[in-house]
Design a protein around this motif. Structure first.
Motif, PDB file in Angstrom:
ATOM      1  N   CYS A 297       0.966  -1.251   0.009  1.00  0.00           N
ATOM      2  CA  CYS A 297       0.002  -0.475   0.318  1.00  0.00           C
ATOM      3  C   CYS A 297       1.067   1.342  -0.392  1.00  0.00           C
ATOM      4  O   CYS A 297       2.102   0.694   0.458  1.00  0.00           O
ATOM      5  CB  CYS A 297      -1.052  -0.277   1.060  1.00  0.00           C
ATOM      6  N   GLY A 298       0.421   2.397  -0.700  1.00  0.00           N
ATOM      7  CA  GLY A 298       0.842   3.795  -0.112  1.00  0.00           C
ATOM      8  C   GLY A 298       2.204   3.320  -0.703  1.00  0.00           C
ATOM      9  O   GLY A 298       2.587   3.125  -2.630  1.00  0.00           O
ATOM     10  N   SER A 300       4.540   2.386   0.145  1.00  0.00           N
ATOM     11  CA  SER A 300       5.920   1.006  -0.453  1.00  0.00           C
ATOM     12  C   SER A 300       5.294   0.014  -1.482  1.00  0.00           C
ATOM     13  O   SER A 300       5.643  -0.493  -2.192  1.00  0.00           O
ATOM     14  CB  SER A 300       5.256  -0.015   0.840  1.00  0.00           C
ATOM     15  N   ILE A 343       5.415  -5.313   0.797  1.00  0.00           N
ATOM     16  CA  ILE A 343       6.317  -4.590   0.801  1.00  0.00           C
ATOM     17  C   ILE A 343       5.925  -4.320   2.517  1.00  0.00           C
ATOM     18  O   ILE A 343       4.341  -3.106   1.803  1.00  0.00           O
ATOM     19  CB  ILE A 343       6.918  -4.538   0.272  1.00  0.00           C
ATOM     20  N   SER A 344       6.268  -3.700   2.975  1.00  0.00           N
ATOM     21  CA  SER A 344       5.816  -2.748   4.496  1.00  0.00           C
ATOM     22  C   SER A 344       6.609  -2.663   5.773  1.00  0.00           C
ATOM     23  O   SER A 344       7.747  -2.941   6.085  1.00  0.00           O
ATOM     24  CB  SER A 344       4.306  -3.515   5.325  1.00  0.00           C
ATOM     25  N   SER A 346       5.575  -0.869   8.123  1.00  0.00           N
ATOM     26  CA  SER A 346       5.021  -1.470  10.089  1.00  0.00           C
ATOM     27  C   SER A 346       4.943  -2.739   9.708  1.00  0.00           C
ATOM     28  O   SER A 346       4.747  -3.344  11.170  1.00  0.00           O
ATOM     29  CB  SER A 346       3.633  -0.762   9.871  1.00  0.00           C
ATOM     30  N   GLY A 347       4.934  -3.725   8.609  1.00  0.00           N
ATOM     31  CA  GLY A 347       3.978  -5.056   8.989  1.00  0.00           C
ATOM     32  C   GLY A 347       2.638  -4.906   9.245  1.00  0.00           C
ATOM     33  O   GLY A 347       2.687  -6.085  10.373  1.00  0.00           O
ATOM     34  N   THR A 349      -0.522  -3.126   8.219  1.00  0.00           N
ATOM     35  CA  THR A 349      -0.649  -2.108   7.836  1.00  0.00           C
ATOM     36  C   THR A 349      -1.765  -3.582   7.407  1.00  0.00           C
ATOM     37  O   THR A 349      -1.957  -4.852   6.655  1.00  0.00           O
ATOM     38  CB  THR A 349      -0.624  -2.506   6.297  1.00  0.00           C
ATOM     39  N   GLN A 404      13.533   0.192   1.263  1.00  0.00           N
ATOM     40  CA  GLN A 404      13.196  -0.630   0.060  1.00  0.00           C
ATOM     41  C   GLN A 404      13.502  -0.462  -1.045  1.00  0.00           C
ATOM     42  O   GLN A 404      13.982  -1.731  -1.190  1.00  0.00           O
ATOM     43  CB  GLN A 404      11.546  -0.240   0.731  1.00  0.00           C
ATOM     44  N   LEU A 481       2.862  12.278  -3.682  1.00  0.00           N
ATOM     45  CA  LEU A 481       1.670  11.215  -2.655  1.00  0.00           C
ATOM     46  C   LEU A 481       2.757  12.075  -0.848  1.00  0.00           C
ATOM     47  O   LEU A 481       1.686  12.332  -0.364  1.00  0.00           O
ATOM     48  CB  LEU A 481       2.171   9.838  -1.832  1.00  0.00           C
TER      49      LEU A 481
END
Ligand code: M6R
Length: 606
Positions: A297-298, A300, A343-344, A346-347, A349, A404, A481
């Protein structure tokens, strides 16, 4: 997103609860509250807006006690108003809740039919009311909680405090994180391990289905039926928010400037001293794949789009990229030789985690790239590659994005080598190029005058357009963004070639157009698009190397000159001026840069 903090101690707890809420504030919130057992019994204070409002209220009407619960709320069900703020309570029990109770409408109807009135519009209020309903039927506190838990559908982390059980806390977890910390003073709980570090010597991550019953010197964990579950307290390794802002005005600026060090840490971790790659990377079964499916998301997800260009061009591996909230509800075919990559930062989301579970259920092999390595995604995927960004506090992701990118580039190179798309010598050359990134980033971050001046022209604009072709397109998405998130300026990003298919209608002299045009085979194509914008009066801000800037000089209003670099690492470097531009625009506008309105650091609800 919502945050829980609670404690059961042998000392006065109010200031500790406020400290805990402060430590959670980076996640984003719009109201806050605390409840504790004072000499008068169960009491609470709640306030809309920033924590200062709550602390102001506590100055006027203080609360003292040794056992308490606290919450920062990010509105989902119901507006950000005091009556919707947690803790929610009855005369008997106060509850703070993270997550979403999916069957709340049905429970609410049932409770209203039994004569219970609701004060709020939230799903969370059903929990204390349901507990109270069971207490009125003669159950003990523990039985009332167990029966309530059995009725809840959805995800939750809950802490509960009972009026006639003044030295105890109850806590339960199903799908939303909850961590218990221990010290000589007693136990603290939080939805975020980082909020516990200066209060605990050891911690324990509660697992789904855990119910904890806690006094200041005793912790019992059972399942929701009361069967004992063994959990071990381990030393806490969480990193604090890295000693505050360290002289930077905002966390976001500090994190932008940390990027050279973050990339260096990434390289130090994944490239071993003898020049070989880390076994976690080398052992991935990349050569057996026919396709990689990236989900995020976003920001990531934009890192994932960059990776698509790298993987297809350098490693010859076809890549699909999906937004997690779409992927989780699509009936995606899962070919056996496909790997799903999540891919995150925070892990946690919610959409990405649900997509990961969806893929695992479909039999896909799963790999996650996460910055928070004790997160749900890290533990639920088959394999995990850590991002070495350190704790990211600014809601607008910056250093996690470049971490990332660096990790995805390494993954690409490993895949390219195992697919025999590059030789060992070429691999080594690419790694050498990657090693130049921290120095180039440092140099760039030391020359920000043009970016500040550009921001000064831009901050009164109502709109902005970002354009890029090829691998510069996802950078345009990320640049737009960043600007939207922290300056509240409407920004759109397009592949430059797509402009003429519609968005060009928006171009006039009031439209700033940020064009990301690194040197390379697509430069001349982007230059044509730049001229199309110029012909319609658009205010052009161009990012390119000196030669590119010179070629476009007659059509460009502002030039941001980028250093010479290998095409391989352009995405890592071209990101920095876009982050800084958004930062300075927001600074001139005077917005809340680290905690922009309506946003949460980690989006743990659907
Ligand atoms: O923690 P995650 O990387 O999974 O978060 C994904 C997005 O919510 C996140 O990147 C968001 O778009 C940021 N606010 C971007 O700055």
């Amino acid at each position: 997103m919502c945050g829980i903090y609670a404690g059961v101690t042998n000392h006065s707890i109010t200031t500790h609860l406020i400290d805990g809420l402060n430590a959670l504030s980076y996640r984003g919130y719009d109201s806050a509250g605390i409840a504790l057992i004072s000499k008068q019994g169960l009491e609470r204070r709640r306030a809309k807006g920033k924590l200062d409002n709550l602390t102001g209220l506590l100055k006027q009407t203080p609360l003292e006690g040794k056992v308490g619960i606290a919450h920062t709320r990010w509105a989902t069900h119901g507006k950000p108003e005091c009556r919707n703020a947690h803790p929610h309570m009855t005369l008997e029990v106060a509850v703070a809740h993270n997550g979403i109770i999916e069957n709340y409408a049905e429970l609410r109807k049932e409770l209203e039919a039994c004569g219970f009135g609701f004060e709020s519009e939230t799903d969370s209020e059903t929990i204390p009311l349901l507990i109270t309903c069971y207490l009125h039927k003669g159950m003990t506190q523990c039985e009332a909680i167990q029966n309530t838990l059995a009725r809840l559908e959805g995800s939750f982390a809950i802490v509960a405090l009972f009026d006639n059980c003044p030295d105890q806390l109850f806590a339960a977890r199903q799908g939303s994180p909850l961590v218990i910390g221990h010290s000589d003073a007693g136990f603290y709980l939080s939805s975020d391990e980082n909020a516990l570090i200066d209060k605990s010597d050891a911690i324990c991550h509660m697992q789904d289905g855990d119910l904890a019953r806690i006094t200041h010197n005793r912790l019992i964990i059972t399942d929701f039926e009361g069967n004992i579950r063994k959990r071990v307290m381990t030393p806490s390794y969480a990193i604090s928010e890295e000693q505050g802002k360290q002289g930077y005005r905002h966390y976001m600026l500090k994190e932008i400037y940390q990027q050279p060090a973050v990339i260096q840490q990434t390289l130090d971790h994944y490239l071993q001293e003898d020049g070989t790659l880390h076994p976690d990377l080398k052992s991935l079964p990349m050569e057996s794949l026919c396709r990689l499916s990236i989900v995020a998301c976003g920001t990531s997800s934009y890192a994932g789009v960059v990776a698509k260009y790298w993987m297809e061009e350098i490693a010859g591996l076809p890549v699909d990229i999906d937004i997690a909230s779409e992927y989780r509800y699509r009936n995606t075919p899962y070919p056996p030789q496909q790997m799903a990559l999540f891919i995150s930062q925070s892990g946690e989301t919610a959409d990405t985690l649900a997509a990961l579970r969806h893929a695992s259920k479909g039999g896909q092999q799963t790999l996650s790239l996460v910055n928070v390595t004790n997160s749900s995604m890290a533990s639920e995927s088959d394999r995990m590659l850590p991002l070495l960004a350190g704790q990211e506090i600014g809601v607008a992701s910056t250093k996690a994005f470049t971490a990332q990118l660096a990790t995805l580039l390494l993954l690409t190179l490993v895949t390219a080598r195992s697919n025999r798309q590059i030789t060992q010598l070429q691999l080594q050359q690419h790694l050498n190029t990657l090693n130049t990134v921290p120095r180039l980033m440092d140099d760039l971050l030391n020359q920000t005058d043009t970016i500040r001046n550009t921001a000064q022209q831009l901050y009164r604009s109502e709109h902005a357009t970002y354009l890029g072709r090829g691998i510069a397109y996802p950078l345009a998405l990320e640049g737009a963004l960043k600007l939207k998130e922290i300056s509240y300026i409407h920004a759109q990003a397009y592949p430059a070639g797509e402009l003429k298919h519609g968005p060009i209608a928006l171009i006039d002299e009031r439209m700033p157009v940020i064009i990301i045009a690194p040197p390379g085979p697509l430069f001349s194509k982007t230059l044509s698009n730049l001229r199309e914008v110029h012909a319609r009066g658009g205010n052009i801000i161009l990012l390119s190397n000196q030669a590119g800037i010179d070629q476009a000089a007659d059509f460009t209003d502002t030039a941001i000159v980028m250093p010479e670099m290998d095409a391989l690492i352009q995405p890592l470097l071209y990101t920095l001026p876009l982050q800084l531009l958004a930062y300075y625009v927001a600074l001139y506008k005077g917005t809340d840069i680290d905690q922009p309105r309506n946003l949460a650091k980690s989006v743990t609800v659907e």
